[in-house]
Design an enzyme around this catalytic site. Structure first.
Site, PDB file in Angstrom:
ATOM      1  N   ASN A 204     -99.219  27.889  32.264  1.00 55.41           N
ATOM      2  CA  ASN A 204     -97.719  27.565  32.538  1.00 55.41           C
ATOM      3  C   ASN A 204     -97.405  26.413  33.305  1.00 55.41           C
ATOM      4  O   ASN A 204     -98.245  25.538  33.417  1.00 55.41           O
ATOM      5  CB  ASN A 204     -97.285  28.878  33.724  1.00 55.41           C
ATOM      6  CG  ASN A 204     -98.248  28.633  34.902  1.00 55.41           C
ATOM      7  OD1 ASN A 204     -98.131  27.660  35.610  1.00 55.41           O
ATOM      8  ND2 ASN A 204     -99.121  29.508  35.178  1.00 55.41           N
ATOM      9  N   ALA A 269    -100.079  29.553  44.087  1.00 60.76           N
ATOM     10  CA  ALA A 269    -100.760  29.488  42.625  1.00 60.76           C
ATOM     11  C   ALA A 269     -99.656  30.265  41.575  1.00 60.76           C
ATOM     12  O   ALA A 269     -99.168  31.308  41.978  1.00 60.76           O
ATOM     13  CB  ALA A 269    -102.029  29.727  42.503  1.00 60.76           C
ATOM     14  N   ASP A 273    -100.180  36.358  34.871  1.00 56.31           N
ATOM     15  CA  ASP A 273     -99.919  38.020  34.829  1.00 56.31           C
ATOM     16  C   ASP A 273    -100.970  38.531  33.947  1.00 56.31           C
ATOM     17  O   ASP A 273    -101.276  39.813  33.983  1.00 56.31           O
ATOM     18  CB  ASP A 273     -98.810  38.392  34.937  1.00 56.31           C
ATOM     19  CG  ASP A 273     -97.893  37.955  35.958  1.00 56.31           C
ATOM     20  OD1 ASP A 273     -98.412  37.937  37.029  1.00 56.31           O
ATOM     21  OD2 ASP A 273     -96.702  37.483  35.686  1.00 56.31           O
ATOM     22  N   LYS A 283    -113.147  28.725  17.091  1.00 56.52           N
ATOM     23  CA  LYS A 283    -111.584  28.375  16.896  1.00 56.52           C
ATOM     24  C   LYS A 283    -111.093  29.487  15.908  1.00 56.52           C
ATOM     25  O   LYS A 283    -111.674  29.474  14.699  1.00 56.52           O
ATOM     26  CB  LYS A 283    -111.771  27.013  16.306  1.00 56.52           C
ATOM     27  CG  LYS A 283    -110.218  26.442  16.201  1.00 56.52           C
ATOM     28  CD  LYS A 283    -110.118  24.895  15.688  1.00 56.52           C
ATOM     29  CE  LYS A 283    -108.705  24.680  15.415  1.00 56.52           C
ATOM     30  NZ  LYS A 283    -108.674  23.349  14.635  1.00 56.52           N
ATOM     31  N   ILE A 301    -104.167  38.877  42.659  1.00 55.58           N
ATOM     32  CA  ILE A 301    -104.995  38.530  43.792  1.00 55.58           C
ATOM     33  C   ILE A 301    -104.253  38.659  45.111  1.00 55.58           C
ATOM     34  O   ILE A 301    -104.881  39.142  46.414  1.00 55.58           O
ATOM     35  CB  ILE A 301    -105.184  37.002  43.744  1.00 55.58           C
ATOM     36  CG1 ILE A 301    -105.830  36.657  42.236  1.00 55.58           C
ATOM     37  CG2 ILE A 301    -106.015  36.227  44.854  1.00 55.58           C
ATOM     38  CD1 ILE A 301    -105.504  35.301  42.038  1.00 55.58           C
ATOM     39  N   PHE A 317     -95.683  33.970  47.251  1.00 59.04           N
ATOM     40  CA  PHE A 317     -94.437  33.390  46.950  1.00 59.04           C
ATOM     41  C   PHE A 317     -93.829  34.121  45.776  1.00 59.04           C
ATOM     42  O   PHE A 317     -94.531  35.106  45.177  1.00 59.04           O
ATOM     43  CB  PHE A 317     -94.857  32.018  46.163  1.00 59.04           C
ATOM     44  CG  PHE A 317     -94.908  30.690  46.937  1.00 59.04           C
ATOM     45  CD1 PHE A 317     -95.808  30.727  47.816  1.00 59.04           C
ATOM     46  CD2 PHE A 317     -93.735  29.745  46.732  1.00 59.04           C
ATOM     47  CE1 PHE A 317     -95.550  29.483  48.824  1.00 59.04           C
ATOM     48  CE2 PHE A 317     -93.735  28.454  47.670  1.00 59.04           C
ATOM     49  CZ  PHE A 317     -94.615  28.608  48.521  1.00 59.04           C
ATOM     50  N   LYS A 331     -91.243  42.498  46.379  1.00 57.11           N
ATOM     51  CA  LYS A 331     -92.693  42.092  45.991  1.00 57.11           C
ATOM     52  C   LYS A 331     -93.308  42.106  47.622  1.00 57.11           C
ATOM     53  O   LYS A 331     -94.450  42.329  47.700  1.00 57.11           O
ATOM     54  CB  LYS A 331     -92.756  40.668  45.625  1.00 57.11           C
ATOM     55  CG  LYS A 331     -92.746  40.318  43.927  1.00 57.11           C
ATOM     56  CD  LYS A 331     -92.871  39.098  43.557  1.00 57.11           C
ATOM     57  CE  LYS A 331     -92.801  39.018  41.966  1.00 57.11           C
ATOM     58  NZ  LYS A 331     -92.127  37.866  41.348  1.00 57.11           N
ATOM     59  N   LYS A 335     -96.284  44.843  47.579  1.00 56.09           N
ATOM     60  CA  LYS A 335     -97.630  43.946  47.833  1.00 56.09           C
ATOM     61  C   LYS A 335     -97.822  43.921  49.485  1.00 56.09           C
ATOM     62  O   LYS A 335     -99.206  43.515  49.678  1.00 56.09           O
ATOM     63  CB  LYS A 335     -97.734  42.624  47.102  1.00 56.09           C
ATOM     64  CG  LYS A 335     -97.503  42.766  45.811  1.00 56.09           C
ATOM     65  CD  LYS A 335     -97.608  41.282  45.093  1.00 56.09           C
ATOM     66  CE  LYS A 335     -97.199  41.177  43.789  1.00 56.09           C
ATOM     67  NZ  LYS A 335     -97.622  40.022  43.171  1.00 56.09           N
TER      68      LYS A 335
HETATM   69  O1  PMT Z   1     -97.027  24.053  41.506  1.00 51.47           O
HETATM   70  P1  PMT Z   1     -95.669  23.308  41.504  1.00 51.47           P
HETATM   71  O2  PMT Z   1     -95.223  22.713  39.925  1.00 51.47           O
HETATM   72  O3  PMT Z   1     -95.373  22.564  42.619  1.00 51.47           O
HETATM   73  O4  PMT Z   1     -94.444  24.734  41.389  1.00 51.47           O
HETATM   74  C1  PMT Z   1     -94.525  25.463  42.573  1.00 51.47           C
HETATM   75  C2  PMT Z   1     -94.516  26.934  42.098  1.00 51.47           C
HETATM   76  C3  PMT Z   1     -92.999  27.345  41.525  1.00 51.47           C
HETATM   77  C4  PMT Z   1     -95.467  27.507  41.183  1.00 51.47           C
HETATM   78  C5  PMT Z   1     -94.202  27.845  43.402  1.00 51.47           C
HETATM   79  O5  PMT Z   1     -93.659  27.409  44.327  1.00 51.47           O
HETATM   80  C6  PMT Z   1     -94.360  29.185  42.970  1.00 51.47           C
HETATM   81  O6  PMT Z   1     -93.340  29.934  43.209  1.00 51.47           O
HETATM   82  N1  PMT Z   1     -95.614  29.994  43.004  1.00 51.47           N
HETATM   83  C7  PMT Z   1     -95.812  31.189  42.439  1.00 51.47           C
HETATM   84  C8  PMT Z   1     -95.576  31.489  41.111  1.00 51.47           C
HETATM   85  C9  PMT Z   1     -95.759  32.757  40.807  1.00 51.47           C
HETATM   86  O7  PMT Z   1     -96.850  33.382  40.170  1.00 51.47           O
HETATM   87  O8  PMT Z   1     -94.764  33.682  40.920  1.00 51.47           O
HETATM   88  P2  PMT Z   1     -94.846  35.170  40.682  1.00 51.47           P
HETATM   89  O9  PMT Z   1     -93.310  35.857  41.195  1.00 51.47           O
HETATM   90  O10 PMT Z   1     -95.139  35.535  39.311  1.00 51.47           O
HETATM   91  O11 PMT Z   1     -96.166  35.740  41.657  1.00 51.47           O
HETATM   92  C10 PMT Z   1     -95.772  36.380  42.859  1.00 51.47           C
HETATM   93  C11 PMT Z   1     -97.005  35.975  43.742  1.00 51.47           C
HETATM   94  O12 PMT Z   1     -98.020  36.769  43.178  1.00 51.47           O
HETATM   95  C12 PMT Z   1     -97.160  34.538  44.087  1.00 51.47           C
HETATM   96  O13 PMT Z   1     -97.546  34.484  45.226  1.00 51.47           O
HETATM   97  C13 PMT Z   1     -98.533  34.478  42.870  1.00 51.47           C
HETATM   98  O14 PMT Z   1     -99.608  33.658  43.421  1.00 51.47           O
HETATM   99  C14 PMT Z   1     -99.146  35.830  42.948  1.00 51.47           C
HETATM  100  N2  PMT Z   1     -99.980  36.318  41.782  1.00 51.47           N
HETATM  101  C15 PMT Z   1     -99.285  36.578  40.978  1.00 51.47           C
HETATM  102  C16 PMT Z   1    -100.073  37.269  39.759  1.00 51.47           C
HETATM  103  C17 PMT Z   1    -101.684  37.661  40.098  1.00 51.47           C
HETATM  104  N3  PMT Z   1    -102.303  37.867  39.090  1.00 51.47           N
HETATM  105  N4  PMT Z   1    -102.068  37.262  41.332  1.00 51.47           N
HETATM  106  C18 PMT Z   1    -101.256  36.644  42.314  1.00 51.47           C
HETATM  107  O15 PMT Z   1    -101.877  36.466  43.504  1.00 51.47           O
END
Ligand code: PMT
Length: 398
Positions: A204, A269, A273, A283, A301, A317, A331, A335
Site C-alpha cells: 500500500n 502501520a 488486511d 515467478k 495485530i 489508527f 474500531k 478492538k
Molecule cells: O505512513 P504514512 O505515509 O505517513 O501514512 C500514514 C498512515 C495513513 C498510514 C497512518 O496515518 C494510518 O492511518 N495508519 C493506519 C493505516 C491502517 O491500516 O488503517 P486501518 O483503518 O486499515 O487499520 C486500523 C488499525 O488496525 C491500524 O492501527 C492498523 O495498524 C491496525 N491493523 C490493521 C490490520 C492488521 N492486520 N493489523 C493491524 O494491527
C-alpha cells in the site's frame, strides 16, 4: 498559526499575558478578545502590547465591525483558546448562549477550540460544572487542566488554570517536556509487503512518515522507543531501536512478542488486511488472460495487543475514505482500544505519503481534533494526548 485567545474574568487572567508572550515566541500570531470582567483583572493595554494587535471586547462596536467583525475574527483563527475559562463562560458555551463577543466567537468558530478552566475548587467539583465540561468535550472542545494546588481564594484543590507553558505546548504541538519519562513505547510504522511470488508483492501507499514522526515525538517526550517498521525509505531517529519486517505475519510476530513489556503501543502501520493464501515459489508466468488470487485474512495485530493479559495502553489508527468518525468509533469499541487516531486517506492533503496530516482522536467519552499540520508537530500533539489519557487511566486504577 493564528491563535485567538479569549480571556474571561478570573484572577488567572494575569497568566494569559504570559501565554501571549510564549505563543508569539513560538511564531504564532495572536489576537486577544476580553470579556468586560476580564478587563477588571488585567488592562487591555497589556494584551495589546504583548500581542501587537488591538484587543477586541465589544460585540457591537461599529469600528470593530468595520475592521474585523466577529465572523471575520472567527475565520481568521486556526485555533481558539479560552483562558482562563470561568464556570460562567463554560456554562454559557456549553448551552450556546451568546451575549458577548467571546461567546459569540466560540459559536462562530469552526477551528479547533481549547479551554483552560480556572475557578474555585468547589465550583469546579459542582455536578453542573462537570456536566457542562462533559458536554463541551462531547462537542469536540479540548479541555486543558485545570491543575491542583493552592488557590487565590485560600483553598486547595482542582481549579488552578494550567501553567502558560503547558498550554502553549499543547496548542503548538511542543511535547510536554519529558511527559513519557521512564515509559517504554512500541510503535508500528510503514506498509507491509505480501509476496505473490519471488519477484512480486501486494502493498500500500504508506511511507512510514507518520509512524517515524511519532517515534521521534515519543523520544523527545522522554520515552524509550522501539519501532517495528515495514519497508520504508526513512532513517530512524538516533536512539530508537528499529526492528525491520516485511510481511504482516512478521510484523505480528515482532509486535506481539514485544508488547507485554511496553507501556504504550501505537499502531501507525498500514498492515495488509489480506495476504495471498499461498505465495508461488516460482515467478508466475504470463499465460492465461485472467488469473484469480485467493487472499487470506491476516491476523489483527492491534486487536490482539489489546487482548494481551499485560496489555500496553493501546492506540490504533483508522485510515478511512468515508464515514471517518463512524468507522473509527466502531474500531475503538470492537478492538477494545484505549484511543484511536482517525485520518482521511485518498485526499489531496494528509494521510498516506504526505508530510502533513490531521487527526480526529477518540477515546471512551472523549475526543479531540488535531488540525492539519506537519506530521512532526501533529505527533507531538498526539503524544501529549496519549500521556494525558494514560495517566488518567492509571489514576483511576489506583
Ligand atoms: O505512513 P504514512 O505515509 O505517513 O501514512 C500514514 C498512515 C495513513 C498510514 C497512518 O496515518 C494510518 O492511518 N495508519 C493506519 C493505516 C491502517 O491500516 O488503517 P486501518 O483503518 O486499515 O487499520 C486500523 C488499525 O488496525 C491500524 O492501527 C492498523 O495498524 C491496525 N491493523 C490493521 C490490520 C492488521 N492486520 N493489523 C493491524 O494491527
Amino acid at each position: 498559526m493564528n491563535v485567538l485567545l479569549a480571556v474571561s474574568g478570573g484572577i488567572a487572567a494575569y497568566k494569559s499575558a504570559e501565554l501571549v508572550r510564549l505563543l508569539r515566541k513560538q511564531g504564532a500570531a495572536v489576537r486577544v478578545v476580553m470579556t468586560r470582567s476580564a478587563m477588571e483583572f488585567v488592562r487591555p493595554l497589556t494584551f495589546q502590547a504583548l500581542s501587537g494587535n488591538p484587543v477586541h471586547s465589544e460585540l457591537l462596536d461599529a469600528d470593530e465591525e468595520n475592521a474585523m467583525g466577529h465572523i471575520t475574527l472567527a475565520r481568521w483563527a486556526d485555533l481558539m483558546i479560552i483562558a482562563p475559562a470561568t464556570a460562567n463562560i463554560i456554562a454559557k458555551c456549553s448551552h450556546g448562549l451568546t451575549d458577548d463577543l467571546l461567546t459569540t466567537l466560540y459559536l462562530a468558530a469552526t477551528c479547533p477550540v481549547y479551554i483552560a478552566p480556572a475557578m474555585n475548587q468547589a465550583m469546579w467539583n459542582k455536578a453542573v460544572t462537570q456536566e457542562n465540561i462533559q458536554k463541551l468535550k462531547s462537542y469536540g472542545v479540548t479541555v486543558i487542566g485545570p491543575g491542583q494546588g493552592d488557590q487565590a481564594c485560600g483553598e486547595t484543590g482542582f481549579g488552578r488554570m494550567s501553567e502558560p507553558v503547558e498550554i502553549s505546548q499543547r496548542l503548538l504541538g511542543k511535547p510536554i517536556a519529558q511527559c513519557l519519562q521512564g515509559l517504554k513505547v512500541l510503535i508500528s510504522a510503514g506498509p507491509t509487503r505480501e509476496p505473490l511470488d519471488p519477484v512480486r508483492y501486494l502493498t500500500n501507499r504508506s511511507s512510514g512518515k507518520m509512524g517515524y514522526a511519532l517515534a521521534g515525538a515519543a523520544l523527545n517526550a522522554g520515552a524509550q522507543v522501539t519501532l517495528v517498521s515495514g519497508p520504508v525509505q526513512l532513517a530512524a531517529p538516533l536512539n530508537i531501536e528499529v526492528i525491520g519486517v516485511e510481511t504482516a505475519a512478521q510484523m505480528y510476530a515482532a509486535v506481539i512478542s514485544k508488547a507485554p513489556e511496553y507501556d504504550i503501543y501505537i499502531g501507525a502501520a498500514a498492515v495488509a488486511d489480506y495476504s495471498p493464501a499461498a505465495a508461488q515459489s516460482e515467478k508466475i508466468k504470463k499465460q492465461a488472460e485472467q488469473i484469480a488470487l485467493t487472499l487470506q485474512k491476516t491476523r489483527d495485530i492491534l486487536a490482539e495487543v489489546a487482548q494481551l493479559e499485560h496489555r500496553p495502553f493501546t492506540v490504533g489508527f483508522a485510515a478511512e475514505t468515508h464515514n471517518l468518525e463512524q468507522y473509527a468509533q466502531d474500531k475503538l469499541a470492537r478492538k477494545n482500544l484505549d484511543m484511536i487516531a482517525a485520518n482521511w486517506v485518498g485526499r489531496d492533503l494528509g494521510g498516506f505519503e504526505s508530510d502533513q496530516n490531521a487527526l480526529q482522536v477518540f477515546w471512551e467519552n472523549g475526543r479531540s481534533t488535531l488540525a492539519m499540520t506537519d506530521k512532526n508537530q501533529l505527533s507531538a500533539q498526539l503524544i501529549s494526548l496519549i500521556a494525558e489519557r494514560l495517566y488518567e487511566k492509571r489514576q483511576l486504577k489506583t
